[in-house]
Design a protein around this motif. Structure first.
Motif, mmCIF file in Angstrom:
data_model
loop_
_atom_site.group_PDB
_atom_site.id
_atom_site.type_symbol
_atom_site.label_atom_id
_atom_site.label_comp_id
_atom_site.label_asym_id
_atom_site.label_seq_id
_atom_site.Cartn_x
_atom_site.Cartn_y
_atom_site.Cartn_z
ATOM 1 N N PRO A 263 33.699 48.431 44.480
ATOM 2 C CA PRO A 263 33.324 48.987 43.176
ATOM 3 C C PRO A 263 34.490 48.894 42.183
ATOM 4 O O PRO A 263 35.665 48.848 42.568
ATOM 5 C CB PRO A 263 33.012 50.463 43.498
ATOM 6 C CG PRO A 263 32.658 50.465 44.946
ATOM 7 C CD PRO A 263 33.513 49.399 45.572
ATOM 8 N N LEU A 264 34.141 48.894 40.916
ATOM 9 C CA LEU A 264 35.134 48.733 39.842
ATOM 10 C C LEU A 264 36.250 49.774 39.936
ATOM 11 O O LEU A 264 37.413 49.476 39.668
ATOM 12 C CB LEU A 264 34.426 48.836 38.486
ATOM 13 C CG LEU A 264 35.147 48.266 37.268
ATOM 14 C CD1 LEU A 264 35.471 46.798 37.449
ATOM 15 C CD2 LEU A 264 34.299 48.480 36.016
ATOM 16 N N SER A 265 35.918 50.992 40.337
ATOM 17 C CA SER A 265 36.912 52.068 40.387
ATOM 18 C C SER A 265 38.066 51.747 41.333
ATOM 19 O O SER A 265 39.209 52.164 41.100
ATOM 20 C CB SER A 265 36.259 53.390 40.802
ATOM 21 O OG SER A 265 35.657 53.264 42.077
ATOM 22 N N ILE A 266 37.777 51.003 42.407
ATOM 23 C CA ILE A 266 38.837 50.610 43.345
ATOM 24 C C ILE A 266 39.805 49.649 42.672
ATOM 25 O O ILE A 266 41.031 49.793 42.751
ATOM 26 C CB ILE A 266 38.244 49.956 44.608
ATOM 27 C CG1 ILE A 266 37.232 50.878 45.289
ATOM 28 C CG2 ILE A 266 39.351 49.534 45.561
ATOM 29 C CD1 ILE A 266 37.801 52.126 45.878
ATOM 30 N N LEU A 267 39.253 48.669 41.969
ATOM 31 C CA LEU A 267 40.081 47.660 41.294
ATOM 32 C C LEU A 267 40.852 48.259 40.126
ATOM 33 O O LEU A 267 41.995 47.882 39.865
ATOM 34 C CB LEU A 267 39.201 46.508 40.825
ATOM 35 C CG LEU A 267 38.470 45.749 41.945
ATOM 36 C CD1 LEU A 267 37.447 44.776 41.367
ATOM 37 C CD2 LEU A 267 39.461 45.013 42.843
ATOM 38 N N GLU A 268 40.239 49.194 39.429
ATOM 39 C CA GLU A 268 40.907 49.836 38.294
ATOM 40 C C GLU A 268 42.067 50.714 38.748
ATOM 41 O O GLU A 268 42.987 50.978 37.969
ATOM 42 C CB GLU A 268 39.900 50.668 37.503
ATOM 43 C CG GLU A 268 38.908 49.827 36.718
ATOM 44 C CD GLU A 268 37.818 50.640 36.045
ATOM 45 O OE1 GLU A 268 37.229 50.147 35.064
ATOM 46 O OE2 GLU A 268 37.539 51.779 36.495
ATOM 47 N N ASN A 269 42.039 51.165 39.989
ATOM 48 C CA ASN A 269 43.104 52.011 40.525
ATOM 49 C C ASN A 269 44.033 51.241 41.451
ATOM 50 O O ASN A 269 44.667 51.826 42.331
ATOM 51 C CB ASN A 269 42.499 53.209 41.255
ATOM 52 C CG ASN A 269 41.984 54.269 40.295
ATOM 53 O OD1 ASN A 269 42.760 55.050 39.748
ATOM 54 N ND2 ASN A 269 40.681 54.280 40.059
ATOM 55 N N SER A 270 44.098 49.939 41.244
ATOM 56 C CA SER A 270 45.003 49.085 42.015
ATOM 57 C C SER A 270 46.029 48.450 41.078
ATOM 58 O O SER A 270 45.768 48.265 39.891
ATOM 59 C CB SER A 270 44.220 47.979 42.731
ATOM 60 O OG SER A 270 43.299 48.518 43.652
ATOM 61 N N VAL A 271 47.187 48.133 41.629
ATOM 62 C CA VAL A 271 48.226 47.467 40.841
ATOM 63 C C VAL A 271 48.984 46.506 41.751
ATOM 64 O O VAL A 271 49.177 46.776 42.941
ATOM 65 C CB VAL A 271 49.192 48.492 40.203
ATOM 66 C CG1 VAL A 271 49.892 49.341 41.241
ATOM 67 C CG2 VAL A 271 50.215 47.808 39.306
ATOM 68 N N THR A 272 49.377 45.370 41.181
ATOM 69 C CA THR A 272 50.093 44.327 41.922
ATOM 70 C C THR A 272 51.540 44.233 41.447
ATOM 71 O O THR A 272 51.817 44.268 40.251
ATOM 72 C CB THR A 272 49.402 42.968 41.712
ATOM 73 O OG1 THR A 272 48.056 43.054 42.194
ATOM 74 C CG2 THR A 272 50.133 41.858 42.442
ATOM 75 N N PHE A 273 52.457 44.097 42.410
ATOM 76 C CA PHE A 273 53.865 43.826 42.141
ATOM 77 C C PHE A 273 54.157 42.423 42.674
ATOM 78 O O PHE A 273 54.054 42.189 43.879
ATOM 79 C CB PHE A 273 54.769 44.815 42.870
ATOM 80 C CG PHE A 273 54.742 46.229 42.350
ATOM 81 C CD1 PHE A 273 55.888 46.821 41.845
ATOM 82 C CD2 PHE A 273 53.575 46.992 42.399
ATOM 83 C CE1 PHE A 273 55.882 48.138 41.389
ATOM 84 C CE2 PHE A 273 53.556 48.302 41.946
ATOM 85 C CZ PHE A 273 54.706 48.881 41.441
ATOM 86 N N ARG A 274 54.514 41.498 41.789
ATOM 87 C CA ARG A 274 54.853 40.135 42.192
ATOM 88 C C ARG A 274 56.377 39.966 42.127
ATOM 89 O O ARG A 274 56.951 39.908 41.039
ATOM 90 C CB ARG A 274 54.161 39.116 41.284
ATOM 91 C CG ARG A 274 52.648 39.046 41.479
ATOM 92 C CD ARG A 274 52.004 38.174 40.398
ATOM 93 N NE ARG A 274 52.544 36.827 40.352
ATOM 94 C CZ ARG A 274 52.045 35.788 41.037
ATOM 95 N NH1 ARG A 274 50.997 35.954 41.818
ATOM 96 N NH2 ARG A 274 52.589 34.596 40.919
ATOM 97 N N ILE A 275 57.006 39.908 43.293
ATOM 98 C CA ILE A 275 58.460 39.779 43.381
ATOM 99 C C ILE A 275 58.811 38.295 43.350
ATOM 100 O O ILE A 275 58.382 37.528 44.225
ATOM 101 C CB ILE A 275 58.982 40.431 44.673
ATOM 102 C CG1 ILE A 275 58.617 41.917 44.716
ATOM 103 C CG2 ILE A 275 60.492 40.235 44.794
ATOM 104 C CD1 ILE A 275 58.842 42.565 46.078
#
Length: 230
Positions: A128-140
């Motif tokens: 669901p959208l709520s999972i993706l909206e509460n995710s964040v990516t760190f690209r090192i």
């Protein structure tokens, strides 16, 4: 210590932020030595499940720990870890897309969870959208990235539009402002998974090695495959 609150604001407003100079050369050397010692391929998935000691090496960086704690509160956990390398003169490109699929332990049919995949025994699903909206990516970034070696291009603010259909009618020019994300080695790119992003072919002699870490603060019925408490 650097104040990363401006990057948190940029991340929320634009869907991404480029943070330079997070890792010092000595810290990068430890990570790169680990990768070379274990002969990583172009892509290594379930990275911290398979190499848990790498988590400690990454979080030895005080600056990275400060960045992480500024962006993510105590409810966040690691949900996915991947190593990517676009080697010198790689002739592939990646068209515009969003990072929609999450890795899970069990296949449980549940409303809102769609497009199941099974790649080499690894289950994926679009949540669901709520999972993706509460995710964040760190690209090192272990190497510098620019337009010669396939750095990311993004559509600023596209993360606010929900899931975007990318088909034959898709035109990136209609989605917003395109930004080329040049970043020096040791920098970290923060990104929302819903942000439209792409990368071009490499015409450089340089590799483009990245450790891609996703974090989320939402539990799911089918359990996260790679969940690790930070």
């Amino acid at each position: 210590m650097i104040d990363f609150n401006r990057d948190k604001i940029k991340l929320e407003e634009n869907g991404f932020s480029i943070v330079e100079g997070v890792f010092q050369q000595e810290e990068l050397n430890k990570i790169i030595h680990f990768i070379e010692h274990h002969n990583f391929d172009f892509s290594e998935r379930q990275l911290l499940n398979r190499f848990p000691e790498l988590q400690n090496i990454i979080f030895e960086s005080k600056s990275f720990k400060k960045l992480y704690s500024t962006i993510c509160d105590k409810n966040y956990f690691l949900s996915k870890a991947i190593y990517f390398n676009k080697p010198s003169k790689s002739n592939w490109f990646v068209s515009y897309h969003q990072d929609l699929s999450i890795s899970v332990k069990n296949k449980i049919e549940k409303e809102g969870y769609n497009s199941w995949t099974n790649k080499k025994g690894q289950l994926g699903v679009i949540p669901p959208l709520s999972i993706l909206e509460n995710s964040v990516t760190f690209r090192i970034h272990l190497d510098k990235a620019d337009k010669t070696n396939g750095c990311l291009k993004v559509i600023s603010k596209s993360h606010k539009k929900g899931i975007i259909r990318v088909d034959t009618n898709f035109d990136a020019n209609n989605q917003g402002s395109e930004v080329t994300c040049n970043i020096k080695k040791g920098g970290v790119m923060l990104m929302k998974p819903l942000l439209l992003h792409a990368s071009q072919k490499s015409i450089s002699e340089s590799d483009r090695r990245v450790i891609h870490l996703e974090f989320c603060n939402q539990e799911i019925p089918m359990e996260w495959l790679e969940k690790k408490v930070i």
